[in-house]
Enzyme design. Structure first.
Site, mmCIF file in Angstrom:
data_model
loop_
_atom_site.group_PDB
_atom_site.id
_atom_site.type_symbol
_atom_site.label_atom_id
_atom_site.label_comp_id
_atom_site.label_asym_id
_atom_site.label_seq_id
_atom_site.Cartn_x
_atom_site.Cartn_y
_atom_site.Cartn_z
ATOM 1 N N ASP A 206 -58.482 -67.047 -44.271
ATOM 2 C CA ASP A 206 -58.856 -67.662 -45.539
ATOM 3 C C ASP A 206 -57.904 -68.819 -45.815
ATOM 4 O O ASP A 206 -56.999 -69.083 -45.028
ATOM 5 C CB ASP A 206 -58.850 -66.623 -46.682
ATOM 6 N N HIS A 279 -63.207 -72.120 -47.119
ATOM 7 C CA HIS A 279 -62.057 -71.202 -47.021
ATOM 8 C C HIS A 279 -61.238 -71.460 -45.759
ATOM 9 O O HIS A 279 -60.779 -70.518 -45.108
ATOM 10 C CB HIS A 279 -62.530 -69.736 -47.070
ATOM 11 N N ASP A 342 -69.358 -68.417 -47.094
ATOM 12 C CA ASP A 342 -69.353 -68.395 -48.558
ATOM 13 C C ASP A 342 -68.607 -69.598 -49.137
ATOM 14 O O ASP A 342 -67.787 -70.208 -48.477
ATOM 15 C CB ASP A 342 -68.684 -67.110 -49.067
ATOM 16 N N GLU A 343 -68.934 -69.863 -50.377
ATOM 17 C CA GLU A 343 -68.188 -70.795 -51.220
ATOM 18 C C GLU A 343 -67.713 -72.041 -50.476
ATOM 19 O O GLU A 343 -66.514 -72.296 -50.382
ATOM 20 C CB GLU A 343 -66.982 -70.061 -51.829
ATOM 21 N N TRP A 409 -73.523 -60.477 -51.838
ATOM 22 C CA TRP A 409 -72.340 -60.239 -52.681
ATOM 23 C C TRP A 409 -72.490 -60.752 -54.099
ATOM 24 O O TRP A 409 -71.916 -60.192 -55.021
ATOM 25 C CB TRP A 409 -71.083 -60.807 -52.028
ATOM 26 N N ASP A 438 -61.776 -55.009 -56.284
ATOM 27 C CA ASP A 438 -60.667 -55.770 -56.870
ATOM 28 C C ASP A 438 -60.852 -55.890 -58.388
ATOM 29 O O ASP A 438 -59.993 -56.426 -59.073
ATOM 30 C CB ASP A 438 -60.514 -57.159 -56.222
HETATM 31 C C1 TNX Z 1 -65.345 -64.314 -53.993
HETATM 32 S S1 TNX Z 1 -66.959 -62.627 -52.117
HETATM 33 C C2 TNX Z 1 -64.968 -64.537 -52.691
HETATM 34 C C3 TNX Z 1 -63.580 -64.268 -52.268
HETATM 35 C C4 TNX Z 1 -62.722 -63.855 -53.424
HETATM 36 C C5 TNX Z 1 -63.482 -62.908 -54.309
HETATM 37 C C6 TNX Z 1 -62.694 -62.353 -55.452
HETATM 38 C C7 TNX Z 1 -66.802 -63.915 -51.335
HETATM 39 C C8 TNX Z 1 -67.706 -64.041 -50.237
HETATM 40 N N1 TNX Z 1 -65.874 -64.826 -51.709
HETATM 41 O O1 TNX Z 1 -63.054 -65.391 -51.594
HETATM 42 O O2 TNX Z 1 -61.562 -63.277 -52.944
HETATM 43 O O3 TNX Z 1 -64.618 -63.564 -54.823
HETATM 44 O O4 TNX Z 1 -63.377 -61.316 -56.095
#
Ligand code: TNX
Length: 547
Positions: A206, A279, A342-343, A409, A438
């Site tokens: 990450d 990430h 993700d993201e 998710w 978490d």
């Molecule tokens: C979202 S879940 C993220 C993580 C974070 C998390 C914290 C996901 C695929 N990405 O990078 O740690 O939320 O809850």
């Protein structure tokens, strides 16, 4: 003999016979988690003694290793090193392969009586789960690490038939935000096995740290694995304050092989995650040529989502990822490789001439399609090596490949599972609404700082992985569920355990036990006994609200 005498004799006989009859087992004294499919209690107890033998057909190597595992788990608390043999009828625990038992992978039967215990299954996987049930039939002291004196190691007479509901029963751990030692990873795996879970999703990379040795890119270990400090307090918005203490670490190939082997012996598949194209700012700090702007970049010291991601227009990025995955595949036999997805903000791609040129040549209409093209390209590479990908549910945006498995998710995006089902892709459920461990599990005032939100034991327990309205055909697309432990706010192994347990125990019942057999009150009754077992394993579980 007079009639009276005869009667007295008869009564006396019946009385003595009854005294010898083993007493019925009280069903409430049995507390197995996850709740088995069928369980009937009988009469009397089997008592483990130093003379009890483990009996199995020694020609079958897998069965032999389950027998060795059983011997190992019973040893510390009892002090008995049970003999293993190929025959014996009384005072034995017998492991039997019986192909006539049918059910989902993991199915087993367990039958105990005062004379013996028999675990039977069509394969060693089932025998292994039968062994976990056997552990939970013994007095709770069995999990203590040292010899317990004065305990009668009784196993109640029961007849169990048991099989899992889902084939994917997972727990995740983020070792990028905080790093945890090999010994803890093994303990985490042991606990999974104890709860009949079978997937360990290892989030290895990450923005804040790259945690896997890659021999062809040594700067990942030297630079991407180390951040120059960590955010103090909760990291919503600026100003940010850092502790300025370098923080780093990664697992070597040897350590990874050791963990994979350890997990394999416990019927657990380790699924590695290499998260891209987002990430990845740590990667860019080590290899700035892989970014759109060329940097400079710094391994992230705070949490969140960063604009700097792998450049989609640069061929070197693909060479890099392919080389990384070659080493990853060499270390992890798992059929599934998690590729993140993700993201990934599209800010840099929008302004990057190389990315824009790529979009033209590949005839892509927007940056979402560019991400999708990016994921497909790596997916093809992995497919060519006989692997399949799992990606976070953002991989549904901009075109989903038919062979990818989606990890759902974003619990607030209610349509996603239906869209995935419509396309016919497999999915694994990890919604943030229920399975993000978490999140707070109690009043935040009484708890150590967590990221946000609320999901207590009952909320986790109440989770139903099959979305409402799925047809029987669509149901088959749901491989199972998993809970995630993102460790931004968990600095120590103890804190991870505190967040994971007992909520992961509730998850185990969600993924194993048939929906019709779930009952929260009864779960809590069994949990009270179960926690004593976790005490023996020195698990630092949360135990305030549900007692
Ligand atoms: C979202 S879940 C993220 C993580 C974070 C998390 C914290 C996901 C695929 N990405 O990078 O740690 O939320 O809850």
């Amino acid at each position: 003999m007079s009639k009276i005498n005869l009667l007295v004799l008869l009564l006396l006989g019946t009385f003595l016979w009854q005294c010898q009859q083993p007493e019925p087992v009280n069903p409430d004294s049995v507390a197995i988690i996850p709740q088995p499919t069928e369980i009937q209690t009988g009469n009397g107890y089997f008592t483990l003694s130093p003379k009890t033998a483990i009996v199995f057909n020694s020609k079958d190597e897998e069965v032999a290793s389950v027998a060795a595992y059983l011997q190992e788990v019973l040893q510390p608390a009892t002090g008995f090193t049970l003999d293993t043999r190929s025959s014996g009828r009384r005072n034995v625990i017998q492991l039997v392969i019986d192909k006539s038992i049918v059910g989902n992978l993991g199915v087993y039967k367990l039958q105990s009586s005062p004379a013996k215990v028999e675990i039977s299954a069509p394969d060693a996987t089932g025998l292994f789960y039968g062994v976990q049930t056997l552990r939970q039939l013994l007095p709770v002291e069995i999990e203590q690490p040292t010899v317990q004196s004065g305990i009668s190691w009784d196993i109640p007479s029961v007849t169990v038939f048991d099989e899992p509901r889902f084939q994917y029963r997972g727990l995740h751990l983020d070792v990028a935000r905080h790093f945890f030692p090999v010994s803890f990873i093994k303990k985490y795996i042991d606990l999974l096995a104890f709860h009949k879970m079978n997937k360990f999703h290892w989030h290895l990379t990450d923005d804040q740290g790259w945690r896997i040795e890659i021999k062809s890119y040594p700067l990942l270990g030297e630079i991407a694995a180390v951040r120059n400090g960590t955010l103090i307090g909760h990291g919503g918005r600026p100003p940010f304050e850092y502790d300025n203490i370098p923080y780093g670490g990664y697992y070597t190939h040897d350590e990874i092989r050791e963990i994979v082997k350890y997990a394999e012996a416990r019927y657990i598949t380790v699924i590695p995650e290499i998260d891209f194209p987002g990430h990845t700012i740590g990667v860019l700090a080590a290899y700035p040529n892989l970014g759109c702007t060329g940097g400079p970049y710094e391994v992230a010291k705070r949490w969140g989502v960063f604009d700097d991601v792998l450049c989609a227009g640069n061929e070197e990025v693909f060479t890099f990822l392919e080389n990384v995955f070659l080493e990853v595949m060499d270390l992890f036999p798992s059929e599934y490789i998690h590729v993140g997805g993700d993201e990934c903000p599209k800010t840099r791609w929008k302004a990057c001439p190389k990315c824009q040129a790529r979009m033209k040549t590949e005839n892509l209409h927007d940056e979402d399609e560019l991400q999708s093209w990016f994921m497909h390209r790596i997916e093809k590479f992995l497919n060519n090596h006989d692997r399949k990908i799992i990606g976070w549910d953002e991989i549904t945006e901009g075109g989903l490949s038919p062979t990818a498995t989606v990890m759902y998710w974003r619990g607030w995006m209610k349509d996603v599972p239906y869209e995935v089902a419509e396309k016919g892709n497999f999915m694994i459920m990890t919604p943030s609404s229920h399975l993000y461990l978490d999140h707070y599990q109690n009043d935040p005032e009484e708890e150590p700082m967590a990221i946000c939100c609320f999901s207590d034991l009952e909320n986790v327990y109440s989770y139903e992985p099959i979305p409402e309205g799925f047809t029987p055909e669509q149901e088959k697309l749901v491989l199972g569920a998993q809970a995630n432990l993102w460790t931004e706010y968990m600095k120590t192994s103890e804190h991870v355990e505190y967040m994971a347990y007992p909520r992961a125990v509730a998850l185990a019942e969600v993924v194993w036990t048939d929906k019709s057999l779930k009952n929260y009150d009864d779960f809590v009754r069994r949990l009270m006994v179960h926690l004593k077992r976790l005490d023996g394993m020195n698990v630092n579980y949360f135990d305030k609200e549900f007692r």
